[in-house]
Design a protein around this motif. Structure first.
Motif, PDB file in Angstrom:
ATOM      1  N   VAL A  32     -25.176 -36.145   6.551  1.00  0.00           N
ATOM      2  CA  VAL A  32     -26.168 -35.832   7.571  1.00  0.00           C
ATOM      3  C   VAL A  32     -26.466 -37.140   8.287  1.00  0.00           C
ATOM      4  CG1 VAL A  32     -28.547 -35.081   7.963  1.00  0.00           C
ATOM      5  CG2 VAL A  32     -27.175 -33.992   6.182  1.00  0.00           C
ATOM      6  N   ILE A  33     -26.649 -37.059   9.597  1.00  0.00           N
ATOM      7  CA  ILE A  33     -26.962 -38.251  10.387  1.00  0.00           C
ATOM      8  C   ILE A  33     -28.344 -38.080  10.992  1.00  0.00           C
ATOM      9  CG2 ILE A  33     -26.390 -39.563  12.465  1.00  0.00           C
ATOM     10  CD1 ILE A  33     -23.462 -38.799  11.994  1.00  0.00           C
ATOM     11  N   THR A  34     -29.179 -39.113  10.840  1.00  0.00           N
ATOM     12  CA  THR A  34     -30.439 -39.170  11.576  1.00  0.00           C
ATOM     13  C   THR A  34     -30.366 -40.365  12.507  1.00  0.00           C
ATOM     14  OG1 THR A  34     -31.510 -40.476   9.839  1.00  0.00           O
ATOM     15  CG2 THR A  34     -31.819 -38.082   9.769  1.00  0.00           C
ATOM     16  N   LYS A  53     -31.123 -48.360   5.905  1.00  0.00           N
ATOM     17  CA  LYS A  53     -31.233 -49.172   7.109  1.00  0.00           C
ATOM     18  C   LYS A  53     -30.266 -48.623   8.146  1.00  0.00           C
ATOM     19  CE  LYS A  53     -32.326 -53.402   4.596  1.00  0.00           C
ATOM     20  NZ  LYS A  53     -31.903 -54.765   4.282  1.00  0.00           N
ATOM     21  N   VAL A  54     -30.489 -48.966   9.398  1.00  0.00           N
ATOM     22  CA  VAL A  54     -29.587 -48.533  10.467  1.00  0.00           C
ATOM     23  C   VAL A  54     -28.166 -48.981  10.131  1.00  0.00           C
ATOM     24  CG1 VAL A  54     -28.984 -48.807  12.902  1.00  0.00           C
ATOM     25  CG2 VAL A  54     -31.370 -48.485  12.238  1.00  0.00           C
ATOM     26  N   GLY A  55     -27.229 -48.033  10.196  1.00  0.00           N
ATOM     27  CA  GLY A  55     -25.834 -48.316   9.901  1.00  0.00           C
ATOM     28  C   GLY A  55     -25.460 -48.129   8.448  1.00  0.00           C
ATOM     29  N   GLU A  56     -26.428 -47.769   7.616  1.00  0.00           N
ATOM     30  CA  GLU A  56     -26.160 -47.585   6.189  1.00  0.00           C
ATOM     31  C   GLU A  56     -26.467 -46.144   5.783  1.00  0.00           C
ATOM     32  OE1 GLU A  56     -28.266 -50.601   4.026  1.00  0.00           O
ATOM     33  OE2 GLU A  56     -27.217 -52.216   5.049  1.00  0.00           O
ATOM     34  N   TYR A  57     -26.260 -45.845   4.523  1.00  0.00           N
ATOM     35  CA  TYR A  57     -26.514 -44.487   4.043  1.00  0.00           C
ATOM     36  C   TYR A  57     -27.184 -44.515   2.680  1.00  0.00           C
ATOM     37  CZ  TYR A  57     -22.493 -44.991   0.919  1.00  0.00           C
ATOM     38  OH  TYR A  57     -21.617 -45.414  -0.055  1.00  0.00           O
ATOM     39  N   ARG A  68     -24.427 -37.547   1.721  1.00  0.00           N
ATOM     40  CA  ARG A  68     -24.888 -38.828   2.266  1.00  0.00           C
ATOM     41  C   ARG A  68     -25.786 -38.604   3.476  1.00  0.00           C
ATOM     42  NH1 ARG A  68     -19.767 -43.045   2.382  1.00  0.00           N
ATOM     43  NH2 ARG A  68     -19.550 -43.221   0.119  1.00  0.00           N
ATOM     44  N   LEU A  69     -26.860 -39.378   3.526  1.00  0.00           N
ATOM     45  CA  LEU A  69     -27.721 -39.425   4.702  1.00  0.00           C
ATOM     46  C   LEU A  69     -27.440 -40.752   5.396  1.00  0.00           C
ATOM     47  CD1 LEU A  69     -30.081 -38.579   6.557  1.00  0.00           C
ATOM     48  CD2 LEU A  69     -31.584 -39.790   4.958  1.00  0.00           C
ATOM     49  N   TYR A  70     -26.892 -40.704   6.590  1.00  0.00           N
ATOM     50  CA  TYR A  70     -26.615 -41.898   7.376  1.00  0.00           C
ATOM     51  C   TYR A  70     -27.727 -42.094   8.389  1.00  0.00           C
ATOM     52  CZ  TYR A  70     -21.784 -42.341   5.751  1.00  0.00           C
ATOM     53  OH  TYR A  70     -20.657 -42.535   4.994  1.00  0.00           O
ATOM     54  N   ARG A  71     -28.180 -43.325   8.511  1.00  0.00           N
ATOM     55  CA  ARG A  71     -29.194 -43.694   9.517  1.00  0.00           C
ATOM     56  C   ARG A  71     -28.460 -44.432  10.618  1.00  0.00           C
ATOM     57  NH1 ARG A  71     -32.473 -44.582  13.204  1.00  0.00           N
ATOM     58  NH2 ARG A  71     -34.545 -45.440  12.868  1.00  0.00           N
ATOM     59  N   MET A  72     -28.367 -43.809  11.785  1.00  0.00           N
ATOM     60  CA  MET A  72     -27.642 -44.391  12.904  1.00  0.00           C
ATOM     61  C   MET A  72     -28.611 -44.858  13.981  1.00  0.00           C
ATOM     62  SD  MET A  72     -24.349 -44.225  12.356  1.00  0.00           S
ATOM     63  CE  MET A  72     -24.737 -44.793  10.705  1.00  0.00           C
ATOM     64  N   ASN A  91     -18.713 -44.954  14.196  1.00  0.00           N
ATOM     65  CA  ASN A  91     -17.326 -44.943  13.743  1.00  0.00           C
ATOM     66  C   ASN A  91     -17.229 -45.017  12.214  1.00  0.00           C
ATOM     67  OD1 ASN A  91     -14.523 -44.819  14.340  1.00  0.00           O
ATOM     68  ND2 ASN A  91     -14.374 -47.004  13.916  1.00  0.00           N
ATOM     69  N   ILE A  92     -18.170 -45.708  11.583  1.00  0.00           N
ATOM     70  CA  ILE A  92     -18.201 -45.799  10.114  1.00  0.00           C
ATOM     71  C   ILE A  92     -18.309 -44.394   9.513  1.00  0.00           C
ATOM     72  CG2 ILE A  92     -19.597 -46.563   8.141  1.00  0.00           C
ATOM     73  CD1 ILE A  92     -20.407 -49.003   9.911  1.00  0.00           C
ATOM     74  N   VAL A  93     -19.208 -43.586  10.063  1.00  0.00           N
ATOM     75  CA  VAL A  93     -19.392 -42.223   9.565  1.00  0.00           C
ATOM     76  C   VAL A  93     -18.155 -41.384   9.850  1.00  0.00           C
ATOM     77  CG1 VAL A  93     -20.827 -40.149   9.654  1.00  0.00           C
ATOM     78  CG2 VAL A  93     -21.861 -42.385  10.002  1.00  0.00           C
ATOM     79  N   PHE A  94     -17.612 -41.504  11.047  1.00  0.00           N
ATOM     80  CA  PHE A  94     -16.440 -40.707  11.422  1.00  0.00           C
ATOM     81  C   PHE A  94     -15.248 -41.026  10.518  1.00  0.00           C
ATOM     82  CE2 PHE A  94     -18.248 -40.653  15.986  1.00  0.00           C
ATOM     83  CZ  PHE A  94     -19.150 -39.656  15.632  1.00  0.00           C
ATOM     84  N   LYS A  95     -15.097 -42.279  10.155  1.00  0.00           N
ATOM     85  CA  LYS A  95     -14.009 -42.644   9.239  1.00  0.00           C
ATOM     86  C   LYS A  95     -14.232 -42.037   7.858  1.00  0.00           C
ATOM     87  CE  LYS A  95     -12.224 -46.868  11.268  1.00  0.00           C
ATOM     88  NZ  LYS A  95     -12.007 -48.304  11.100  1.00  0.00           N
TER      89      LYS A  95
END
Length: 99
Positions: A32-34, A53-57, A68-72, A91-95
């Motif tokens: 999931v991305i927020t 943090k931004v860019g992490e999960y 995973r919860l990703y903070r973008m 791109n990190i999430v897409f990979k």
């Protein structure tokens, strides 16, 4: 909106989404991305996890599934980061998701 701006921190939540039901209806969902602080906070509070943090999960478990919860970073032009840098984070999430 509680103020006349586009910031999500100034939104009032009238009715919360049933996050468990939503994710259970998406059995193949791995992440999931927020992209806003309020959405991140609501999600983390619901699942009892520390906000990434931004860019992490952060990982959480729903039933027997690890998600995973990703903070973008915000995609808004008002967010002070170059578009190319924002794209690097996404791109990190897409990979990870093999997209």
């Amino acid at each position: 909106r509680t103020k006349d701006n586009a910031s999500d921190k100034d939104l009032e939540i009238v009715e919360e989404t049933d996050l468990d039901a939503m994710l259970r209806s998406l059995p193949c969902c791995e992440a999931v991305i927020t992209a806003g602080q309020l959405a991140t906070d609501v999600f983390c509070n619901h699942y009892g996890i520390k906000g990434p943090k931004v860019g992490e999960y952060a990982e959480f478990t729903l039933d027997d599934r690890v998600i995973r919860l990703y903070r973008m970073p915000s995609s808004s032009r008002a967010y002070p980061m170059k578009t190319e840098r924002k794209a690097e984070f996404y791109n990190i999430v897409f990979k990870y998701l093999r997209l």
